[in-house]
Design an enzyme around this catalytic site. Structure first.
Site, PDB file in Angstrom:
ATOM      1  N   ASP A  36       0.842  -1.189   0.000  1.00  0.00           N
ATOM      2  CA  ASP A  36       0.000   0.000   0.000  1.00  0.00           C
ATOM      3  C   ASP A  36       0.890   1.256   0.000  1.00  0.00           C
ATOM      4  O   ASP A  36       1.821   1.362  -0.799  1.00  0.00           O
ATOM      5  CB  ASP A  36      -0.971  -0.034   1.186  1.00  0.00           C
ATOM      6  CG  ASP A  36      -2.171   0.896   0.974  1.00  0.00           C
ATOM      7  OD1 ASP A  36      -2.011   2.103   1.254  1.00  0.00           O
ATOM      8  OD2 ASP A  36      -3.224   0.438   0.530  1.00  0.00           O
ATOM      9  N   TYR A 161      -3.336  11.191   1.238  1.00  0.00           N
ATOM     10  CA  TYR A 161      -3.860  11.207  -0.136  1.00  0.00           C
ATOM     11  C   TYR A 161      -3.828  12.626  -0.706  1.00  0.00           C
ATOM     12  O   TYR A 161      -3.512  12.824  -1.883  1.00  0.00           O
ATOM     13  CB  TYR A 161      -5.295  10.658  -0.151  1.00  0.00           C
ATOM     14  CG  TYR A 161      -5.373   9.182   0.110  1.00  0.00           C
ATOM     15  CD1 TYR A 161      -5.577   8.277  -0.933  1.00  0.00           C
ATOM     16  CD2 TYR A 161      -5.250   8.674   1.405  1.00  0.00           C
ATOM     17  CE1 TYR A 161      -5.657   6.915  -0.700  1.00  0.00           C
ATOM     18  CE2 TYR A 161      -5.323   7.306   1.649  1.00  0.00           C
ATOM     19  CZ  TYR A 161      -5.524   6.441   0.598  1.00  0.00           C
ATOM     20  OH  TYR A 161      -5.585   5.087   0.833  1.00  0.00           O
ATOM     21  N   HIS A 215      -5.209  -7.740  -0.249  1.00  0.00           N
ATOM     22  CA  HIS A 215      -4.477  -6.501  -0.010  1.00  0.00           C
ATOM     23  C   HIS A 215      -3.810  -6.481   1.365  1.00  0.00           C
ATOM     24  O   HIS A 215      -2.704  -5.959   1.508  1.00  0.00           O
ATOM     25  CB  HIS A 215      -5.453  -5.324  -0.130  1.00  0.00           C
ATOM     26  CG  HIS A 215      -4.811  -3.985  -0.016  1.00  0.00           C
ATOM     27  ND1 HIS A 215      -4.041  -3.436  -1.024  1.00  0.00           N
ATOM     28  CD2 HIS A 215      -4.800  -3.071   0.990  1.00  0.00           C
ATOM     29  CE1 HIS A 215      -3.595  -2.247  -0.650  1.00  0.00           C
ATOM     30  NE2 HIS A 215      -4.037  -2.004   0.570  1.00  0.00           N
TER      31      HIS A 215
END
Length: 238
Positions: A36, A161, A215
């Site tokens: 990630d 982000y 994930h």
């Protein structure tokens, strides 16, 4: 880590900070592993400090299609179709976190139920074809949410982000990563890149196709994860 108190903490700056930490701890040679956001941070670390990083292991990697790249195989085309569908249907969280992280943060840091729903929805969506309650124990899921709650890092985690959007390509490795790199592909991961594409950006020395996991592989299939990490670093240990 505690909440960030100033802007500018994008992946490349975080990588530079980690290099300083390792030097302060007295480590001159070390390996790096990431998934990630950790994959982007550790890739930057390898780009910034190739003389110190003996190897890079990633269980998440995203690269653009290279210019004049080879045609995708049927299996690669299926993986890219899965990625495209994920981009259409599963990335709403990226847009709100990348554009209004502070606004979202008020809700996440005021409501443990809201925080739990925001995080656990991703465990449900990104797990390898299993009921999330079978793939992870309730205690492990609550451990994850509690880390965000007690450290009050929900907002700073979403702001990463936004930081990435502000920095753009300056937050990414600025050259091909030339340290030995191992890639672990899990069937439930949404970003399964063709090897030929990844080799344009990384010096691949190990490429693994794992039978299970998604994930959150380190939590879901820890034995498979650890075995692959160990096997890679044994191959590059000096």
């Amino acid at each position: 880590s505690g909440p960030t108190s100033q802007p500018g903490w994008h992946p490349r700056r975080i990588a530079a900070a980690l290099i300083e930490v390792m030097a302060a701890l007295g480590y001159d040679r070390y390996g790096a592993q990431g998934g990630d956001w950790g994959s982007i941070i550790t890739a930057n670390l390898a780009d910034l400090a190739p003389d110190h990083v003996i190897g890079l292991h990633l269980n998440f990697v995203v690269v653009p299609r290279p210019d004049n790249g080879p045609a995708s195989t049927p299996a690669e085309a299926d993986a890219l179709a899965t990625l495209s569908a994920w981009g259409r249907n599963e990335t709403g969280y990226q847009h709100i976190q990348g554009s209004r992280p502070q606004t979202l943060g008020y809700g996440l840091e005021d409501s443990p139920v809201g925080l739990c729903a925001w995080i656990l929805e991703k465990f449900r969506a990104w797990t390898d074809g299993q009921d999330v309650r079978r793939a992870f124990s309730t205690d492990r899921l609550l451990d994850n949410v509690t880390l965000y709650w007690v450290t009050r890092t929900a907002t700073s985690s979403t702001r990463l982000y936004w930081e990435m959007r502000q920095a753009g390509t300056a937050a990414l490795p600025q050259a091909r990563v030339d340290v030995p790199t191992g890639i672990a592909n899990y069937p439930g991961e949404r970003t399964r890149m063709p090897r030929a594409w990844v080799e344009q950006r990384y010096r691949i020395t190990r490429w693994s196709e794992l039978p299970h996991g998604g994930h959150f592989a380190a939590m879901q299939v820890p034995d498979l994860f650890v075995d692959d990490v160990r096997a890679f670093f044994v191959s590059v240990r000096v």
